[in-house]
Scaffold this motif. Structure first.
Motif, mmCIF file in Angstrom:
data_model
loop_
_atom_site.group_PDB
_atom_site.id
_atom_site.type_symbol
_atom_site.label_atom_id
_atom_site.label_comp_id
_atom_site.label_asym_id
_atom_site.label_seq_id
_atom_site.Cartn_x
_atom_site.Cartn_y
_atom_site.Cartn_z
ATOM 1 N N SER A 152 -42.866 30.971 46.115
ATOM 2 C CA SER A 152 -41.675 30.140 46.285
ATOM 3 C C SER A 152 -41.851 29.253 47.511
ATOM 4 C CB SER A 152 -40.433 31.002 46.380
ATOM 5 O OG SER A 152 -40.299 31.621 47.617
ATOM 6 N N TYR A 153 -40.818 28.564 47.923
ATOM 7 C CA TYR A 153 -40.947 27.614 49.015
ATOM 8 C C TYR A 153 -39.758 27.760 49.952
ATOM 9 C CZ TYR A 153 -37.847 25.367 45.701
ATOM 10 O OH TYR A 153 -36.839 25.124 44.813
ATOM 11 N N GLU A 154 -39.780 27.046 51.051
ATOM 12 C CA GLU A 154 -38.718 27.140 52.043
ATOM 13 C C GLU A 154 -38.017 25.799 52.214
ATOM 14 O OE1 GLU A 154 -40.616 30.643 54.899
ATOM 15 O OE2 GLU A 154 -40.342 28.609 55.671
ATOM 16 N N LEU A 155 -36.731 25.902 52.532
ATOM 17 C CA LEU A 155 -35.940 24.729 52.865
ATOM 18 C C LEU A 155 -35.338 24.965 54.250
ATOM 19 C CD1 LEU A 155 -34.069 24.242 49.467
ATOM 20 C CD2 LEU A 155 -36.024 22.920 50.310
ATOM 21 N N THR A 156 -35.627 24.066 55.166
ATOM 22 C CA THR A 156 -35.225 24.257 56.548
ATOM 23 C C THR A 156 -34.051 23.359 56.910
ATOM 24 O OG1 THR A 156 -37.493 24.847 57.153
ATOM 25 C CG2 THR A 156 -36.018 24.224 58.936
ATOM 26 N N GLN A 157 -33.034 23.967 57.499
ATOM 27 C CA GLN A 157 -31.868 23.238 57.995
ATOM 28 C C GLN A 157 -31.668 23.564 59.472
ATOM 29 O OE1 GLN A 157 -29.370 24.624 54.098
ATOM 30 N NE2 GLN A 157 -28.204 23.442 55.609
ATOM 31 N N PRO A 158 -31.044 22.654 60.230
ATOM 32 C CA PRO A 158 -30.708 22.991 61.622
ATOM 33 C C PRO A 158 -29.636 24.074 61.622
ATOM 34 C CG PRO A 158 -29.694 20.913 60.983
ATOM 35 C CD PRO A 158 -30.613 21.301 59.865
ATOM 36 N N PRO A 159 -29.717 25.032 62.541
ATOM 37 C CA PRO A 159 -28.738 26.127 62.553
ATOM 38 C C PRO A 159 -27.307 25.654 62.777
ATOM 39 C CG PRO A 159 -30.636 26.678 63.900
ATOM 40 C CD PRO A 159 -30.772 25.224 63.541
ATOM 41 N N SER A 160 -27.136 24.613 63.572
ATOM 42 C CA SER A 160 -25.784 24.181 63.883
ATOM 43 C C SER A 160 -25.724 22.684 64.145
ATOM 44 C CB SER A 160 -25.247 24.939 65.104
ATOM 45 O OG SER A 160 -26.037 24.660 66.238
ATOM 46 N N VAL A 161 -24.567 22.131 63.853
ATOM 47 C CA VAL A 161 -24.253 20.730 64.135
ATOM 48 C C VAL A 161 -22.816 20.693 64.648
ATOM 49 C CG1 VAL A 161 -23.763 18.479 63.087
ATOM 50 C CG2 VAL A 161 -25.830 19.717 62.436
ATOM 51 N N SER A 162 -22.611 20.006 65.740
ATOM 52 C CA SER A 162 -21.257 19.861 66.294
ATOM 53 C C SER A 162 -20.847 18.405 66.286
ATOM 54 C CB SER A 162 -21.209 20.406 67.733
ATOM 55 O OG SER A 162 -21.379 21.795 67.744
ATOM 56 N N VAL A 163 -19.587 18.158 65.979
ATOM 57 C CA VAL A 163 -19.098 16.786 65.901
ATOM 58 C C VAL A 163 -17.621 16.768 66.295
ATOM 59 C CG1 VAL A 163 -18.486 16.987 63.461
ATOM 60 C CG2 VAL A 163 -19.074 14.742 64.420
ATOM 61 N N SER A 164 -17.186 15.684 66.869
ATOM 62 C CA SER A 164 -15.767 15.519 67.174
ATOM 63 C C SER A 164 -15.042 15.020 65.940
ATOM 64 C CB SER A 164 -15.578 14.520 68.321
ATOM 65 O OG SER A 164 -16.225 14.972 69.491
ATOM 66 N N PRO A 165 -13.752 15.332 65.815
ATOM 67 C CA PRO A 165 -13.004 14.820 64.663
ATOM 68 C C PRO A 165 -13.106 13.301 64.557
ATOM 69 C CG PRO A 165 -11.722 16.460 65.833
ATOM 70 C CD PRO A 165 -12.937 16.196 66.673
ATOM 71 N N GLY A 166 -13.346 12.824 63.339
ATOM 72 C CA GLY A 166 -13.472 11.401 63.106
ATOM 73 C C GLY A 166 -14.882 10.861 63.253
ATOM 74 N N GLN A 167 -15.764 11.663 63.814
ATOM 75 C CA GLN A 167 -17.160 11.249 63.963
ATOM 76 C C GLN A 167 -17.964 11.622 62.724
ATOM 77 O OE1 GLN A 167 -18.206 9.362 66.713
ATOM 78 N NE2 GLN A 167 -15.956 9.327 66.846
ATOM 79 N N THR A 168 -19.216 11.207 62.702
ATOM 80 C CA THR A 168 -20.096 11.459 61.552
ATOM 81 C C THR A 168 -21.023 12.624 61.824
ATOM 82 O OG1 THR A 168 -20.035 9.149 60.824
ATOM 83 C CG2 THR A 168 -21.909 10.481 60.096
ATOM 84 N N ASP A 226 -40.570 26.513 37.270
ATOM 85 C CA ASP A 226 -39.894 26.967 36.050
ATOM 86 C C ASP A 226 -38.596 26.221 35.789
ATOM 87 O OD1 ASP A 226 -37.900 28.061 37.710
ATOM 88 O OD2 ASP A 226 -38.796 30.049 37.687
ATOM 89 N N ASN A 227 -38.165 25.446 36.768
ATOM 90 C CA ASN A 227 -36.975 24.585 36.637
ATOM 91 C C ASN A 227 -35.677 25.353 36.466
ATOM 92 O OD1 ASN A 227 -36.862 21.834 36.990
ATOM 93 N ND2 ASN A 227 -36.452 21.415 34.859
ATOM 94 N N HIS A 228 -35.696 26.639 36.810
ATOM 95 C CA HIS A 228 -34.479 27.416 36.630
ATOM 96 C C HIS A 228 -34.176 28.332 37.800
ATOM 97 C CE1 HIS A 228 -34.455 25.846 32.647
ATOM 98 N NE2 HIS A 228 -35.640 26.339 32.393
ATOM 99 N N SER A 229 -35.181 28.944 38.397
ATOM 100 C CA SER A 229 -34.936 29.717 39.614
ATOM 101 C C SER A 229 -34.744 28.735 40.760
ATOM 102 C CB SER A 229 -36.102 30.657 39.883
ATOM 103 O OG SER A 229 -37.305 29.924 39.989
ATOM 104 N N GLY A 230 -34.362 29.227 41.912
ATOM 105 C CA GLY A 230 -34.084 28.294 42.985
ATOM 106 C C GLY A 230 -34.087 28.931 44.353
ATOM 107 N N VAL A 231 -33.938 28.075 45.344
ATOM 108 C CA VAL A 231 -33.954 28.498 46.738
ATOM 109 C C VAL A 231 -32.851 27.777 47.496
ATOM 110 C CG1 VAL A 231 -35.274 28.478 48.883
ATOM 111 C CG2 VAL A 231 -36.415 28.994 46.732
#
Lengths: 109, 117
Positions: A1-17, A94-99
């Motif tokens: 299988s493979y890995e998908l990496t995301q940042p652990p946290s993101v902080s933003v003020s209300p109204g920001q992106t 296999d186009n059906h299992s996932g990560v």
């Protein structure tokens, strides 16, 4: 299988992106899906097929994908958007299992 | 409205078995594949398995292959996850989710499985 990496946290003020990335070698071959999970609740689909938004999901949620990275963008984040976000890819073998990605905690304050 | 309800969770000793159910209502169940996704306490989501709309195909994560088995009864609008040889690392909330062209568009509320002696 493979890995998908995301940042652990993101902080933003209300109204920001807020931008949440998901990186992995499989991304050029498969579409990305994004799920929002608020504390103590089941996940909710917010983006499918890289950039499509299900009915009922606010327009401030958008998605994109290029090369080995997919991005979920929350334009004008609201306090109620505070949650964990996960990307998901189907395994191209296999186009059906996932990560799922490792998950990102978005804080809006 | 469309709904999925999981049941069957509980506390079980390592090496024992448990069967989870996912009962559907409010939509034509036989037209949809159903996935199971789990979440260990304080951890992220982990895809577990999927069963085709008619039960003809099933796929499993490597972590559960050979121990977990999916089945479905379309006359009862229910999918079953038979979990054998349970391990401590199987402790998690188990969710079932409806598949619409690879998107999980409907989720149940989850059922907790605790594997402990």
């Amino acid at each position: 299988s493979y890995e998908l990496t995301q940042p652990p946290s993101v902080s933003v003020s209300p109204g920001q992106t807020a931008r949440i990335t998901c990186s992995g070698d499989a991304l050029p071959k498969q579409s990305a899906y994004w799920y929002q999970q608020k504390s103590g609740q089941a996940p909710v689909l917010v983006i499918f097929e890289d950039s499509k938004r299900p009915s009922g999901i606010p327009e401030r949620f958008s998605g994109s994908s290029s090369g080995t990275m997919a991005t979920l963008t929350i334009s004008g984040a609201q306090v109620e958007d505070e949650a964990d976000y996960y990307c998901f890819l189907t395994d191209s073998s296999d186009n059906h299992s996932g990560v799922f990605g490792t998950g990102t905690k978005v804080t809006v304050l | 409205q469309a709904q999925l309800v999981e049941s069957g969770g509980g506390v079980v000793q390592p090496g024992r078995s448990l069967r989870l159910s996912c009962a559907a209502s409010g939509f034509t169940f036989r037209n949809y594949g159903i996935h199971w996704v789990r979440q260990a306490p304080g951890k992220g989501l982990e895809w577990v398995a999927v069963i085709w709309y008619d039960g003809s195909d099933k796929y499993y994560a490597d972590s559960v292959k050979g121990r977990f088995t999916l089945s479905r009864d379309n006359s009862q609008n229910t999918v079953y996850l038979q979990m054998n040889s349970l391990r401590a690392e199987d402790t998690a909330v188990y969710y079932c989710a409806r598949d619409v062209q690879k998107a999980f568009d409907l989720w149940g509320q989850g059922t907790m499985v605790t594997v402990s002696s």
